[in-house]
Design a protein around this motif. Structure first.
Motif, PDB file in Angstrom:
ATOM      1  N   ASN A  99       0.773  -1.141   0.051  1.00 52.91           N
ATOM      2  CA  ASN A  99       0.088   0.093   0.082  1.00 52.91           C
ATOM      3  C   ASN A  99       1.105   1.191  -0.005  1.00 52.91           C
ATOM      4  O   ASN A  99       0.625   2.323  -0.380  1.00 52.91           O
ATOM      5  N   TYR A 100       2.041   1.122   0.494  1.00 51.32           N
ATOM      6  CA  TYR A 100       3.115   2.286   0.310  1.00 51.32           C
ATOM      7  C   TYR A 100       4.393   1.954   0.782  1.00 51.32           C
ATOM      8  O   TYR A 100       4.626   0.680   1.285  1.00 51.32           O
ATOM      9  N   PHE A 101       5.435   2.696   0.055  1.00 51.33           N
ATOM     10  CA  PHE A 101       6.643   2.735   0.271  1.00 51.33           C
ATOM     11  C   PHE A 101       7.282   3.638   1.297  1.00 51.33           C
ATOM     12  O   PHE A 101       7.026   4.805   0.591  1.00 51.33           O
ATOM     13  N   LEU A 102       7.947   3.318   2.246  1.00 52.05           N
ATOM     14  CA  LEU A 102       8.307   4.685   3.066  1.00 52.05           C
ATOM     15  C   LEU A 102       9.943   4.372   3.182  1.00 52.05           C
ATOM     16  O   LEU A 102      10.488   3.405   3.732  1.00 52.05           O
ATOM     17  N   LYS A 103      10.859   5.240   2.644  1.00 51.76           N
ATOM     18  CA  LYS A 103      12.138   5.232   2.730  1.00 51.76           C
ATOM     19  C   LYS A 103      12.813   5.809   4.218  1.00 51.76           C
ATOM     20  O   LYS A 103      12.369   6.660   4.883  1.00 51.76           O
ATOM     21  N   LYS A 104      13.605   4.873   4.833  1.00 48.05           N
ATOM     22  CA  LYS A 104      14.225   5.121   6.091  1.00 48.05           C
ATOM     23  C   LYS A 104      15.562   5.875   5.972  1.00 48.05           C
ATOM     24  O   LYS A 104      16.015   5.979   4.646  1.00 48.05           O
ATOM     25  N   LEU A 131       6.826   5.836  -6.452  1.00 47.13           N
ATOM     26  CA  LEU A 131       7.659   4.818  -6.730  1.00 47.13           C
ATOM     27  C   LEU A 131       8.209   4.939  -7.996  1.00 47.13           C
ATOM     28  O   LEU A 131       9.586   4.640  -8.341  1.00 47.13           O
ATOM     29  N   LYS A 132       7.472   5.369  -9.162  1.00 47.24           N
ATOM     30  CA  LYS A 132       8.099   5.685 -10.501  1.00 47.24           C
ATOM     31  C   LYS A 132       9.145   6.728 -10.599  1.00 47.24           C
ATOM     32  O   LYS A 132      10.160   6.370 -11.168  1.00 47.24           O
ATOM     33  N   ILE A 133       8.881   7.636  -9.560  1.00 45.61           N
ATOM     34  CA  ILE A 133       9.909   8.680  -9.573  1.00 45.61           C
ATOM     35  C   ILE A 133      11.001   8.214  -9.084  1.00 45.61           C
ATOM     36  O   ILE A 133      12.371   8.650  -9.691  1.00 45.61           O
TER      37      ILE A 133
END
Length: 243
Positions: A99-104, A131-133
């Protein structure tokens, strides 16, 4: 009723910080925070609404857990986190359809916002754009630790959502980015230019030729900040049109 969250991460300090932040929250309840492999595998069938899981768990544990959930038909909201992202990893993340990707590293307040966003309202389309960007910028060789990386990433998303900004880079885009990051427009402009210079020296040449071949000469000149951001935003629009 509070959103029930299960957190799986091998960074014990991070787990403690998240648990402490949400300990007094009435909207999010961390029902389980796990750093142990065996406990993680045995806990996926328990009651929770959102799973927050680190992609880089040892022994491909993230992949094993998400595959097991799919096999058992366990339908939960999933947030995948990661300290490092490469193009290959972006493909891997997309294959899990989170549902979401969150960068640490991320702040607990940002995590809280994302949890609420995916729980109360599906936000897949917006996250797909993010995600595409990210994938584009990594193919173009821009290190994610540069300030210019964040400015370009957010600038592309802003322009994707509001095409009127394409002719107002200096008057609208830079000031909006500056306000978001509590800096100045001139610093935003310089950081973006620096990131593009690095991209032109280390990015995937064939990919750059594909993106910019019709607007700039990859052998001779770098695109301006505006050309760079507008071209990538246009590319996203074009891809969406034919999906």
């Amino acid at each position: 009723m509070a959103i029930r969250v299960m957190l799986i991460d091998e960074d014990v300090n991070h787990i403690n910080a998240v648990e402490e932040y949400f300990s007094s929250s009435s909207s999010v309840n961390v029902v389980k925070a796990i750093s142990n492999r065996d406990e993680a595998m045995s806990s996926i069938t328990e009651d929770y609404d959102v799973l927050v899981i680190n992609l880089l768990l040892s022994g491909c544990l993230c992949s094993l857990i998400l595959s097991k959930m799919k096999e058992l038909g366990i339908n939960r909201k999933v947030i995948i986190t990661s300290e490092y992202v490469s193009p290959d990893m972006m493909m891997q993340i997309n294959s899990y359809q989170p549902n979401y990707f969150l960068k640490k590293p991320y702040s607990c307040s940002e995590l809280e916002r994302v949890i609420a966003s995916i729980y109360f309202k599906e936000n897949k389309s917006n996250n797909t754009i993010k995600l595409k960007i990210t994938d584009m910028l990594h193919n173009l060789g821009i290190p994610s630790n540069l300030k210019g990386y964040s400015y370009i990433r957010d600038g592309i998303e802003m322009m994707y959502n509001d095409t009127s900004m394409m002719g107002a880079i200096t008057k609208e885009l830079y000031p909006r980015l500056a306000r978001s990051y509590e800096t100045t427009s001139s610093r935003v402009e310089r950081a973006i230019r620096h990131a593009i210079e690095i991209s032109w020296s280390r990015g995937d040449y064939d990919y750059m030729e594909e993106l910019f071949g019709n607007s700039v000469d990859c052998d001779k000149s770098k695109p301006t900040n505006g050309e760079f951001i507008v071209t990538l935003a246009d590319r996203l629009k074009l891809e969406d049109r034919y999906v």
